[in-house]
Design a protein around this motif. Structure first.
Motif, PDB file in Angstrom:
ATOM      1  N   ARG A 373     -51.464  49.398  -0.030  1.00  0.00           N
ATOM      2  CA  ARG A 373     -52.300  49.504   1.161  1.00  0.00           C
ATOM      3  C   ARG A 373     -52.419  50.975   1.552  1.00  0.00           C
ATOM      4  O   ARG A 373     -51.510  51.766   1.325  1.00  0.00           O
ATOM      5  CB  ARG A 373     -51.712  48.697   2.319  1.00  0.00           C
ATOM      6  CG  ARG A 373     -51.652  47.195   2.061  1.00  0.00           C
ATOM      7  CD  ARG A 373     -51.289  46.422   3.324  1.00  0.00           C
ATOM      8  NE  ARG A 373     -49.991  46.817   3.857  1.00  0.00           N
ATOM      9  CZ  ARG A 373     -48.818  46.353   3.422  1.00  0.00           C
ATOM     10  NH1 ARG A 373     -48.781  45.496   2.413  1.00  0.00           N
ATOM     11  NH2 ARG A 373     -47.690  46.746   3.969  1.00  0.00           N
ATOM     12  N   ASP A 393     -54.281  48.770   8.689  1.00  0.00           N
ATOM     13  CA  ASP A 393     -53.242  48.660   7.675  1.00  0.00           C
ATOM     14  C   ASP A 393     -53.760  49.021   6.292  1.00  0.00           C
ATOM     15  O   ASP A 393     -52.977  49.359   5.398  1.00  0.00           O
ATOM     16  CB  ASP A 393     -52.679  47.231   7.642  1.00  0.00           C
ATOM     17  CG  ASP A 393     -51.853  46.910   8.871  1.00  0.00           C
ATOM     18  OD1 ASP A 393     -51.318  47.856   9.484  1.00  0.00           O
ATOM     19  OD2 ASP A 393     -51.751  45.717   9.225  1.00  0.00           O
ATOM     20  N   ASP A 394     -55.088  48.950   6.113  1.00  0.00           N
ATOM     21  CA  ASP A 394     -55.671  49.233   4.802  1.00  0.00           C
ATOM     22  C   ASP A 394     -57.141  49.577   4.987  1.00  0.00           C
ATOM     23  O   ASP A 394     -57.735  49.337   6.054  1.00  0.00           O
ATOM     24  CB  ASP A 394     -55.525  48.008   3.879  1.00  0.00           C
ATOM     25  CG  ASP A 394     -55.670  48.346   2.401  1.00  0.00           C
ATOM     26  OD1 ASP A 394     -55.817  49.540   2.065  1.00  0.00           O
ATOM     27  OD2 ASP A 394     -55.627  47.408   1.571  1.00  0.00           O
TER      28      ASP A 394
END
Length: 449
Positions: A373, A393-394
């Motif tokens: 990620r 988060d990504d």
């Protein structure tokens, strides 16, 4: 060491082994192909695309350059198509290898498809093998320290392209092994461009593909090369990683295809700028009309350390801005949008003010999650003393809708709306196409000229 027991020999066997690829891998291959064509069409008028195309001499029975008329020498056509595919800095990304694999794999297989009768299904299978080779090698060799010096795409690109080509050309194991070993001697690409804004970066995939093409022809003609090119005492890993090869590299280990880990960029900029820019867009919507006094970006150590990503200007070339996380975030904040136009504003005073007010930091949690990620957080300190922020988060990758929208716009501008629709339809059903060469012919100006 027996030649057939080397790492190169095992990779050649894996690459050539008969395989039935699942629908997830095939669908992703078609998505990668359409995205690659989108980038190449849109980059046609850019200087580096024009410069590369000028080297492709017309040749009857050759290969086509995307968006340009007439067949050209195949290796030069592949070179030009690789450069154009990389021209926007919006090409597909495999985070684990820190490499752009589509811009070396697709130019190779599309050029080869015009030199011998092959089906669309064979082209897709060869491309999946090429992505797999580059991704697995890149995962094994790349470190943040190495990526500061050498271009990952330049290191693994020749071997990714050559293994895709060896499969499509129907090589036996010995010829494929020699072609791979020859390609290992063509790895390169330095990252000084990230500090100067030099345009050599755009040509890295072109060098990789053209050299891979030469390696295939040499191996076809009986040339031999070191079977221990990867693990030898002066081989690829000792030369670049300064360490021996650790575990054996196996293609499609555990039934996984690395092409399924590839994502498509929403922004025409460095991979590491994607999630920070997306977080910035969310944060600035919270800020409203309040003035931004300071900006803090928290992201992965890999992002902070990659060449050019921490650049704070001055920016003389668009490429410097596209690599800079600070510029990308500042432009997003100043304009309230992510797009190509952001990188045409190198002298914008509002962007310059925000760049100067920005701090970039490596976050331990985001760093630990990389490369699975690529998280980022953007915090804005506002003029009323309050702060707002947003975190991801990504990367939120470009979806099918955006990929198709960008393709239709770029392809229609280059070859017309009717041809663009035919190309999109053919890519969608490429597994059923008996003549794979129909696609590159359609992508040329004038169709099958």
């Amino acid at each position: 060491m027996e030649q057939t027991s080397t790492q190169a020999a095992r990779l050649a066997r894996d690459a050539l082994a008969p395989r039935q690829f699942g629908q997830a891998a095939l669908q992703q291959a078609r998505r990668c192909l359409l995205d690659y064509l989108s980038c190449a069409f849109e980059a046609l008028p850019l200087p580096w695309s024009e410069q590369a195309a000028a080297l492709a001499v017309p040749a009857p029975g050759g290969a086509h350059v995307i968006g340009r008329a007439g067949p050209r020498q195949p290796d030069a056509a592949a070179f030009a198509n690789a450069v154009a595919g990389h021209g926007l800095v919006r090409e597909d990304m495999h985070a684990g290898s820190v490499a752009h694999l589509g811009v070396v794999v697709w130019p190779m297989v599309l050029a080869l498809a015009q030199q011998q009768p092959v089906s669309g299904a064979q082209v897709l299978a060869a491309a999946i093998v090429g992505y797999e080779t580059g991704a697995r090698l890149g995962r094994a060799v790349m470190t943040p320290a190495l990526a500061r010096l050498f271009r990952p795409t330049g290191l693994v690109g020749p071997m990714a392209a050559v293994m895709a080509g060896a499969r499509l050309a129907g090589f036996d194991e010995a010829r494929a092994r020699h072609a791979l070993a020859l390609a290992g001697n063509c790895s390169g690409g330095l990252n000084e461009w990230a500090h100067t804004g030099g345009s050599e970066m755009y040509f890295h995939p072109g060098f990789a593909v053209r050299n891979a093409w030469t390696c295939l022809q040499l191996a076809r003609g009986g040339a031999q090369a070191s079977a221990s090119i990867l693990e030898g005492e002066a081989g690829f890993f000792q030369a670049y990683a300064r360490a021996p090869l650790g575990e054996d590299i196996a293609l499609f280990a555990d039934g996984r295809a690395e092409i399924e880990q590839v994502f498509h960029k929403p922004a025409p900029a460095c991979n590491f700028a994607q999630s920070p820019c997306q977080a910035a867009l969310r944060a600035v919507r919270q800020a409203g009309a309040r003035r931004i006094e300071a900006v803090r970006i928290d992201t992965t150590e890999a992002a902070v350390r990659y060449p050019g990503c921490d650049a704070a200007g001055p920016f003389q070339h668009a490429l410097q801005a596209k690599m800079s996380i600070l510029f990308g975030v500042a432009a997003t904040l100043a304009r309230g949008a992510i797009g190509e136009d952001n990188y045409r504003r190198l002298d914008d005073p509002a962007i310059a003010r925000l760049v100067a007010a920005t701090t970039l930091r490596a976050d331990p949690q985001y760093s630990a999650a990389f490369p699975a990620r690529q998280g980022a957080r953007v915090t804005l300190l506002l003029d009323d003393g309050s702060s707002v922020g947003a975190a991801l988060d990504d990367v939120q990758a470009a979806d099918d809708g955006l990929i198709r929208q960008r393709f239709r716009r770029a392809a229609a501008a280059a070859v017309g709306a009717d041809a663009a629709a035919r190309i999109e339809d053919l890519v969608e059903r490429y597994e059923q196409a008996a003549d794979a060469a129909e696609l590159p012919r359609l992508c040329a100006a004038g169709g099958a000229a």
